[in-house]
Structures are given as C-alpha cells and as structure tokens.
Design an enzyme around this catalytic site. Structure first.
Site, PDB file in Angstrom:
ATOM      1  N   GLU A  94      -8.102   8.566 -11.513  1.00  0.00           N
ATOM      2  CA  GLU A  94      -8.271   7.865 -12.782  1.00  0.00           C
ATOM      3  C   GLU A  94      -8.300   6.360 -12.563  1.00  0.00           C
ATOM      4  O   GLU A  94      -7.677   5.839 -11.632  1.00  0.00           O
ATOM      5  CB  GLU A  94      -7.123   8.217 -13.738  1.00  0.00           C
ATOM      6  CG  GLU A  94      -7.147   9.669 -14.178  1.00  0.00           C
ATOM      7  CD  GLU A  94      -5.961  10.022 -15.071  1.00  0.00           C
ATOM      8  OE1 GLU A  94      -5.033   9.192 -15.193  1.00  0.00           O
ATOM      9  OE2 GLU A  94      -5.959  11.117 -15.644  1.00  0.00           O
ATOM     10  N   CYS A 107      -7.502  -1.279 -13.708  1.00  0.00           N
ATOM     11  CA  CYS A 107      -6.362  -0.635 -13.058  1.00  0.00           C
ATOM     12  C   CYS A 107      -6.934   0.510 -12.221  1.00  0.00           C
ATOM     13  O   CYS A 107      -7.498   1.458 -12.772  1.00  0.00           O
ATOM     14  CB  CYS A 107      -5.403  -0.118 -14.123  1.00  0.00           C
ATOM     15  SG  CYS A 107      -3.928   0.651 -13.460  1.00  0.00           S
ATOM     16  N   CYS A 114      -0.282  11.201  -4.573  1.00  0.00           N
ATOM     17  CA  CYS A 114       0.540  10.099  -4.069  1.00  0.00           C
ATOM     18  C   CYS A 114       1.372  10.551  -2.882  1.00  0.00           C
ATOM     19  O   CYS A 114       1.813  11.700  -2.826  1.00  0.00           O
ATOM     20  CB  CYS A 114       1.451   9.555  -5.171  1.00  0.00           C
ATOM     21  SG  CYS A 114       2.322   8.043  -4.694  1.00  0.00           S
ATOM     22  N   CYS A 118       8.394   9.616  -6.530  1.00  0.00           N
ATOM     23  CA  CYS A 118       9.120   9.059  -7.670  1.00  0.00           C
ATOM     24  C   CYS A 118       9.242  10.125  -8.770  1.00  0.00           C
ATOM     25  O   CYS A 118       8.235  10.693  -9.211  1.00  0.00           O
ATOM     26  CB  CYS A 118       8.401   7.830  -8.206  1.00  0.00           C
ATOM     27  SG  CYS A 118       8.167   6.542  -6.961  1.00  0.00           S
ATOM     28  N   CYS A 121       7.195  10.024 -12.198  1.00  0.00           N
ATOM     29  CA  CYS A 121       5.751   9.802 -12.095  1.00  0.00           C
ATOM     30  C   CYS A 121       4.967  11.104 -12.066  1.00  0.00           C
ATOM     31  O   CYS A 121       5.237  11.978 -11.237  1.00  0.00           O
ATOM     32  CB  CYS A 121       5.478   8.988 -10.822  1.00  0.00           C
ATOM     33  SG  CYS A 121       3.746   8.759 -10.466  1.00  0.00           S
ATOM     34  N   CYS A 339      -2.124   0.641 -18.242  1.00  0.00           N
ATOM     35  CA  CYS A 339      -2.146  -0.086 -16.981  1.00  0.00           C
ATOM     36  C   CYS A 339      -0.706  -0.231 -16.474  1.00  0.00           C
ATOM     37  O   CYS A 339       0.180  -0.564 -17.212  1.00  0.00           O
ATOM     38  CB  CYS A 339      -2.744  -1.465 -17.207  1.00  0.00           C
ATOM     39  SG  CYS A 339      -2.813  -2.424 -15.726  1.00  0.00           S
TER      40      CYS A 339
END
Length: 346
Positions: A94, A107, A114, A118, A121, A339
């Site tokens: 995205e 952004c 990832c 975290c 997230c 963002c």
C-alpha cells in the site's frame, strides 16, 4: 526450460550502454533507454517511441520491466488517496497520498509485510514476504506524483517511508530508490523532502550517518521505558534504548540533522507520568521534535487510543522542556489509511 528475464531497471546506465555496444549498437542507445525507464517512466518497451522496433524487440527478448500497477485507488472525504499496489508477482503493498493546503506527501512501503514484530501493527502480522526492489519503491512515488498532479494540480512535494515494512531492513534497495528519486535523471526531488522512518536499528542508523545521507530521520519510539518498549515491540530486546540513544547521538554528530520521534499514546500502556518523564528525558539527548500520533485500532485488543487528557499531558511536559511537539491526526479514516500508520505501521 524458459530462462527468467532480468528486470532492466536493475542495470546501471553504464551497464545499459555496454549491453548495446555488445549487441552491435551505439552506446548512446543505453542513455535513451535509461531516460525512458526513469525520467519518462515507461511501463513497457513499446512506450519507447524514439527507439526502433528492432531495438524494442531485442529489449523485449532479453528483459522485462517489473512495473507496479495501482490495483485499487480509494479517495477519502478529507482528500487522502490510498493505493493498493500490485507487484509483478501479484503481491500487494500500500501507498498513500496525504494532501494539505500547501503540500502533498507520499507515504510509501519498502517491504511486502515486515521483518519486525510490533504488536500494535497490522503489517507485522503478515510477516515479511520479500523486500521491494528499487524500481518498485520508485514506482510508488511516481504514481503518487501523477495523482498529486491529477487531483491537486501540483507535483508531489514530500516523501515519507512510513508504509509497510522496515526501511532499514531493506537498506540497499531503499538507498538506490532514493538515489533515483533525487537524481536529475529520475524525479529530481530534494533529499531534504524525504523522511525515512525506522523502528530503531542502531547499527543501520550509524551506517546511514556514515553514508552521509541527506534525507531526514524519524524513529518510531512509542516508549522510552525499556520494559514497555520490549513488550509492545518485542524485537527491541536486541536493540536496547542505550544502544538506540548512542546511535542517535552518533547520527546527530555526523549529520547535524534533527530527529523526529513518532509516538503513539495508548490507554493503560504509556499514558502515565512515568512514561511522560521517560520520553522527556530521552528527548534531551539529541535535538528532536515529537509527533504524537492518533492511533487507528486494528482490533478490540490491548491497543486503544489514550484519552485527550493523556495526550495533552505529554504536550505540556514536552513544551515545558522546550521540546517541539504536535499531534498528528489520523487521515483517511473512512478508507482506513493514515500516513505514518499505513496498516498501523508508524
């Protein structure tokens, strides 16, 4: 067996020139094609209208252009534009366009999924599938520049690496992409208008300083209390605050560039006086400013936006200590895009 063709954008200009010489053509043809790939943003070899059909056919036989495709585009009531970007292997990332009165910010994502874990997230739940290539990062920016011109009648002014992924875990490709974004042979944007946001990997922060990068640095801190930070961002057990602090002091000595701390205040997690005092203390080590980010919950779990009183207590304490602080409101709520919290990765 069919040989997989190489993405032509992996070649430097010199390598392109050499390719044409090796194939009996003039070196300047490499310059022509390079310009089409980057400055003119060609999606296919057929787009290269001042290159002969024979040359285009030769390029087609040897290479591909793994260009992104904006699969779906959503526009928010507040003007935010969210792109679901399809990659050549059908994976999706995205990117978001954030407009204000005076500027438009892209952004962008740096990984599919990832590398980090975290707990707050959504992207971290996907895990890392692969790094984005320099061209795929560049394409996100170019697409948002086009959207900025189309919807807001002005070119893109700023870029933040705050989308999916940890940019410093894809360091070579992110740096190559930024080189092309800032090059006069690419998008020609100023590096001072680019911010790379990291969750805090000390070794790589020092490497950026040693590499004398010209862009800005943001750190997703979220807590300056070690045990809280370790709980919400488990990977930080390998990167304690003392190491992070040392790397940031090193960064500032080398670059003289102020750091931005991205910080979400969560109810019952870091909305107490101890957390506020710890942040104030951490901010005094290196010249910085603090963005307090409004949180978009990803479920009904432990991470919920703290009260306005808690956020105001942070601002009061920071300003009392002459630390610049501002609240960054979530954008594009009706399309679930913000963002700095693209898929709630800040």
């Amino acid at each position: 067996m069919q040989i997989e063709k190489k993405d032509i954008r992996a070649l430097t200009k010199e390598q392109l020139r050499n390719f044409f010489v090796a194939n009996g053509d003039k070196a300047f043809r490499g310059n022509q094609v390079y310009e089409w790939l980057w400055q003119k943003r060609a999606h296919t070899f057929e787009d290269m209208t001042n290159v002969s059909k024979e040359t285009r056919a030769m390029l087609e036989a040897n290479f591909v252009i793994n260009h992104i495709k904006v699969d779906t585009l959503q526009r928010s009531e507040d003007g935010t534009v969210k792109n679901a970007v399809r990659l050549h292997d059908d994976l999706i990332v995205e990117s978001v366009l954030i407009p204000t009165e005076t500027r438009t910010t892209a952004c962008v994502s740096s990984q599919v999924g990832c590398s980090l874990d975290c707990n707050f997230c959504a992207t971290a739940r996907l895990k890392r599938m692969r790094n984005l290539e320099p061209g795929e990062i560049y394409d996100q920016v170019a697409a948002i520049d086009n959207e900025s011109r189309l919807y807001y009648d002005r070119p893109l002014s700023n870029i933040v690496f705050m989308g999916m992924g940890e940019p410093l875990m894809n360091y070579p490709n992110v740096m190559k992409a930024i080189d092309m974004i800032t090059s006069s042979e690419g998008l020609g944007m100023s590096p001072k208008r680019i911010t790379v946001s990291t969750s805090g990997i000390p070794k790589m922060i020092k490497k950026m300083a040693d590499d004398e990068v010209k862009f800005k640095l943001a750190v997703s801190l979220h807590s300056a209390v070690e045990e809280i930070r370790n709980e919400i961002m488990p990977f930080t057990k390998s990167f304690p605050l003392t190491d992070l602090r040392e790397s940031l002091e090193y960064w500032y000595r080398k670059t003289k560039s102020k750091i931005t701390y991205e910080y979400v205040v969560w109810k019952g997690i870091n909305d107490d006086k101890r957390s506020i005092d710890a942040l104030v203390k951490f901010c005094k080590y290196v010249p910085c400013k603090v963005n307090l980010i409004e949180y978009n919950p990803i479920d009904d779990g432990m991470f919920q936006q703290a009260s306005e009183e808690a956020t105001n207590a942070y601002i009061a304490a920071l300003e009392k200590n002459n630390i610049v602080a501002k609240v960054r409101r979530s954008r594009g709520k009706d399309i679930d895009a913000a963002c700095g919290q693209l898929a709630n990765k800040s």
